[in-house]
Enzyme design. Structure first.
Site, PDB file in Angstrom:
ATOM      1  CE1 TYR A 198      -4.279   1.386   0.030  1.00 39.96           C
ATOM      2  CE2 TYR A 198      -3.245   2.978   1.506  1.00 39.96           C
ATOM      3  CZ  TYR A 198      -4.296   2.607   0.689  1.00 39.96           C
ATOM      4  OH  TYR A 198      -5.342   3.458   0.512  1.00 39.96           O
ATOM      5  CD  GLU A 205      -2.003   5.587  -6.317  1.00 38.48           C
ATOM      6  OE1 GLU A 205      -2.601   6.601  -5.887  1.00 38.48           O
ATOM      7  OE2 GLU A 205      -2.387   4.425  -6.054  1.00 38.48           O
TER       8      GLU A 205
END
Length: 334
Positions: free
Chosen positions: A258, A265
């Site tokens: 995660y 990103e």
């Protein structure tokens, strides 16, 4: 040691060597039962005692255990396990009352006529998503082994169609939570789905210059690995099956993946800011006399802050879920 226990003609024959009141000796006895019993007794030997279980042929109450009226001297009742007719009736009555109360409670809960339809929909949704992300993961892994680093540069053109499909379908997760089909909180679902779709459709989908960046490979790879365990877990949960290794993976692999996915990103957004500044794409100019232009790169800088806040929100949510499913079970106080 080595007890010899048989039942013939309704008589239990016992013979064994052991250490008892007479020291090391051979002990033996016979018991003729009052009524027919099954000829195969069950014997269990422990360090302190030997238990012999004999099953009646017909389930009824006996007046006594043995055929002879006078009880043998070596036999004594175990009152901890003793049960007479009145006790059995009380036990049966309690079970019936418990069953009736359970039925009353269940009858108060309104039955959902669409329960099976909802379950079928959730199973199909999770299955389709699992197959989609599995295709992405396998395809990217095979290309990585065959092409090496060269596979980084055309990941988007190879995988984007399937990723578009999966991430568009993921919007249903928000709807599922909103209408109560699943018990997942709404905010974490919104943060994850809209965060991914913003990167996929707005950043990567609108800028051809970004589509050949190596960071695309890592974004898609981290996303797909996470979903390989999440969707099967939810699919099995729909039918009441829990596979412990899968549960552990579902609530563990996100710990490294995660943050890595969020970092990938963020790198993607940082790399896109100069391109948006140069092209002016998505920048909004307001009419005079304000003569103000809302620069999209500035929006992206604000979004970077929101991205890390969203990662924190989802990280805390997943950590609570992990403690709930994998943490030590609390013992109930008697």
């Amino acid at each position: 040691q080595n007890p010899d226990i048989t039942i013939t003609d309704n008589v239990l024959h016992f013979r064994a060597q052991g250490h008892g009141a007479k020291g090391d000796n051979i002990y033996e006895f016979e018991i003729e039962f009052l009524e027919p019993v099954e000829p195969k007794p069950v014997c269990r030997v422990t360090q302190r005692q030997l238990n012999i279980t004999v099953q009646k042929k017909e389930s009824n109450w006996w007046e006594r255990l043995t055929k002879q009226e006078k009880r043998p001297l070596f036999l004594a009742p175990d009152f901890d396990r003793w049960l007479d007719e009145s006790d059995a009736e009380m036990e049966l009555k309690e079970k019936e009352e418990e069953k009736i109360n359970k039925m009353k409670i269940e009858s108060r809960v309104p039955k959902d006529p669409f329960k099976h339809l909802k379950k079928g929909y959730l199973i199909m949704y999770n299955l389709v998503q699992f197959l989609g992300f599995s295709w992405i993961f396998v395809n990217m892994t095979v290309r990585l082994f065959i092409l090496g680093k060269d596979s980084f540069y055309d990941t988007f053109h190879t995988i984007s169609d399937m990723m578009y499909f999966c991430q568009t379908l993921a919007l249903m997760e928000i709807m599922n939570s909103l209408i109560g089909l699943v018990r997942s909180p709404l905010i974490p679902a919104v943060v994850q789905v809209f965060g991914r779709n913003f990167v996929l459709f707005v950043i990567l989908g609108s800028l051809e210059e970004m589509q050949s960046k190596p960071v695309v490979f890592f974004i898609f790879y981290f996303w797909s690995i996470t979903e390989l365990f999440r969707y099967p877990y939810y699919m099995l949960s729909c039918i009441g099956i829990e596979w412990k290794p899968l549960t552990w993976l579902r609530y563990t692999v996100w710990i490294p993946l995660y943050p890595l996915g969020g970092l990938a990103e963020a790198v993607c957004i940082v790399q896109s800011i100069p391109i948006f500044s140069e092209t002016g794409k998505f920048s909004l100019g307001l009419p005079n006399p304000l003569n103000v232009t809302i620069q999209f790169p500035f929006v992206l800088q604000i979004y970077l802050i929101a991205l890390f806040l969203g990662i924190f929100v989802n990280f805390r949510h997943l950590y609570k879920q992990r403690k709930q499913h994998l943490g030590p079970k609390k013992r109930k106080m008697k």
